[in-house]
Design a protein around this motif. Structure first.
Motif, PDB file in Angstrom:
ATOM      1  N   SER A   7      16.773 -24.783  10.168  1.00 47.32           N
ATOM      2  CA  SER A   7      16.504 -25.362   8.854  1.00 47.32           C
ATOM      3  C   SER A   7      17.457 -24.821   7.800  1.00 47.32           C
ATOM      4  O   SER A   7      17.964 -23.710   7.906  1.00 47.32           O
ATOM      5  N   ILE A   8      17.697 -25.651   6.770  1.00 50.63           N
ATOM      6  CA  ILE A   8      18.574 -25.249   5.668  1.00 50.63           C
ATOM      7  C   ILE A   8      18.021 -24.010   4.969  1.00 50.63           C
ATOM      8  O   ILE A   8      18.768 -23.085   4.616  1.00 50.63           O
ATOM      9  N   GLN A   9      16.702 -23.963   4.798  1.00 47.75           N
ATOM     10  CA  GLN A   9      16.075 -22.825   4.109  1.00 47.75           C
ATOM     11  C   GLN A   9      16.309 -21.531   4.861  1.00 47.75           C
ATOM     12  O   GLN A   9      16.636 -20.495   4.267  1.00 47.75           O
ATOM     13  N   TYR A  10      16.159 -21.580   6.164  1.00 48.50           N
ATOM     14  CA  TYR A  10      16.340 -20.367   6.984  1.00 48.50           C
ATOM     15  C   TYR A  10      17.798 -19.894   6.928  1.00 48.50           C
ATOM     16  O   TYR A  10      18.083 -18.703   6.783  1.00 48.50           O
ATOM     17  N   ILE A  11      18.734 -20.856   7.029  1.00 45.48           N
ATOM     18  CA  ILE A  11      20.157 -20.507   7.011  1.00 45.48           C
ATOM     19  C   ILE A  11      20.536 -19.854   5.681  1.00 45.48           C
ATOM     20  O   ILE A  11      21.221 -18.819   5.642  1.00 45.48           O
ATOM     21  N   PHE A  12      20.059 -20.430   4.564  1.00 47.40           N
ATOM     22  CA  PHE A  12      20.361 -19.868   3.250  1.00 47.40           C
ATOM     23  C   PHE A  12      19.712 -18.497   3.065  1.00 47.40           C
ATOM     24  O   PHE A  12      20.296 -17.600   2.459  1.00 47.40           O
ATOM     25  N   THR A  13      18.511 -18.316   3.603  1.00 44.05           N
ATOM     26  CA  THR A  13      17.823 -17.025   3.493  1.00 44.05           C
ATOM     27  C   THR A  13      18.590 -15.933   4.223  1.00 44.05           C
ATOM     28  O   THR A  13      18.803 -14.831   3.700  1.00 44.05           O
ATOM     29  N   PHE A  16      21.893 -15.226   2.389  1.00 47.07           N
ATOM     30  CA  PHE A  16      21.649 -14.440   1.178  1.00 47.07           C
ATOM     31  C   PHE A  16      21.386 -12.981   1.519  1.00 47.07           C
ATOM     32  O   PHE A  16      21.898 -12.072   0.867  1.00 47.07           O
ATOM     33  N   ALA A  17      20.601 -12.750   2.561  1.00 53.89           N
ATOM     34  CA  ALA A  17      20.283 -11.379   2.976  1.00 53.89           C
ATOM     35  C   ALA A  17      21.533 -10.628   3.423  1.00 53.89           C
ATOM     36  O   ALA A  17      21.742  -9.460   3.073  1.00 53.89           O
ATOM     37  N   VAL A  18      22.390 -11.324   4.184  1.00 56.57           N
ATOM     38  CA  VAL A  18      23.637 -10.693   4.651  1.00 56.57           C
ATOM     39  C   VAL A  18      24.538 -10.360   3.459  1.00 56.57           C
ATOM     40  O   VAL A  18      25.111  -9.264   3.372  1.00 56.57           O
ATOM     41  N   CYS A  19      24.666 -11.320   2.526  1.00 52.83           N
ATOM     42  CA  CYS A  19      25.497 -11.088   1.341  1.00 52.83           C
ATOM     43  C   CYS A  19      24.964  -9.934   0.495  1.00 52.83           C
ATOM     44  O   CYS A  19      25.738  -9.123  -0.021  1.00 52.83           O
ATOM     45  N   LEU A  20      23.645  -9.879   0.371  1.00 52.81           N
ATOM     46  CA  LEU A  20      23.031  -8.811  -0.411  1.00 52.81           C
ATOM     47  C   LEU A  20      23.297  -7.450   0.206  1.00 52.81           C
ATOM     48  O   LEU A  20      23.673  -6.493  -0.490  1.00 52.81           O
TER      49      LEU A  20
END
Length: 259
Positions: A7-13, A16-20
């Motif tokens: 899902s798009i939501q899972y991919i973005f989550t 975001f976590a990796v970037c953070l």
């Protein structure tokens, strides 16, 4: 309930976590390593000061060797030592661009193309075992072909004879203007005389110096082959900083014992 990993939501989550996490690691590293970077920069500057004065030797740390050098703050306009700023905290590079303590230069006033000239900077003094002046090391800078060349020139106790010159920062063309770093070219500077009848005449000659000509032998250095603008830039910056608008008032005061 199982998560849909496509899902798009899972991919973005996850993204975001990796970037953070990466941002936190980079920021932490920058904060932790900054004191070391500052220290290394300071040591490198000291190494270049020692090298210009011919004092850099193997087998001793830069910090140990630098203890023989006395750092003083100078008011360039008056040619006098100054206590306006704490010399231990003073940053000459930042001072060169600080509008509050720099003077804007007109084209006529600015042969070295530095735009602004600081009112205060550091100079470096070496004394002999009796406490008498042995060497003075002065910061110099000016524009070449592509960049501002930052360096130091060292003078003997007569404040006229060159001990050495070196540049620690520039982006001139390798093999051409970049030859300002070539030890063979740098080796021509020691023993050259800066002044003739009170005027700074030391310069780079287009071509090779005629050693049989007394003036050339005393005051000129071989030009950089294929680097006319860099050669002209080096001439301009040395003459500017050792002239009336640069360190000459300070050198005159130092010679008279009144700095």
């Amino acid at each position: 309930m199982a998560k849909n990993k496509d899902s798009i939501q899972y991919i973005f989550t996850v993204a975001f976590a990796v970037c953070l996490v990466c941002a936190i690691i980079v920021a932490t590293s920058a904060v932790v390593l900054r004191p070391l970077q500052v220290k290394n920069k300071e040591i490198d500057l000291k190494r270049n000061i020692l090298s210009a004065a011919g004092l850099l030797v193997e087998g001793k740390t830069v910090e140990e060797q630098f203890t023989q050098i006395e750092t003083r703050l100078v008011n360039i306009e008056t040619g006098q030592y100054s206590t306006e700023f704490d010399v231990d905290l003073f940053d000459p590079v930042k001072a060169a661009s600080d509008a509050s303590i720099t003077k804007a230069l007109s084209t006529k006033e600015d042969p070295a193309s530095i735009k602004r000239r600081e009112s205060y900077t550091e100079v470096y003094i070496v004394r002999d075992s009796s406490g008498n002046l042995d060497t003075v090391i002065l910061p110099v800078r000016g524009y070449g072909l592509w960049s501002t060349l930052w360096g130091f020139i060292a003078l003997e106790e007569d404040l006229n004879t060159v001990v050495g010159l070196g540049f620690y920062s520039h982006t001139e063309t390798p093999g051409l203007g970049g030859e300002v770093d070539n030890p063979k070219w740098i080796a021509q500077w020691p023993g050259k005389k800066v002044y003739n009848q009170g005027e700074p005449v030391i310069a780079l000659k287009k071509g090779s110096v005629n050693s049989e000509n007394a003036f050339e032998a005393d005051h000129l250095i071989d030009g950089l082959s294929g680097a006319t603008l860099t050669s002209k830039g080096v001439t301009n910056l040395v003459q500017y900083w050792l002239g009336d608008d640069g360190f000459k008032p300070f050198l005159d005061n130092l010679k008279a014992g009144g700095a």
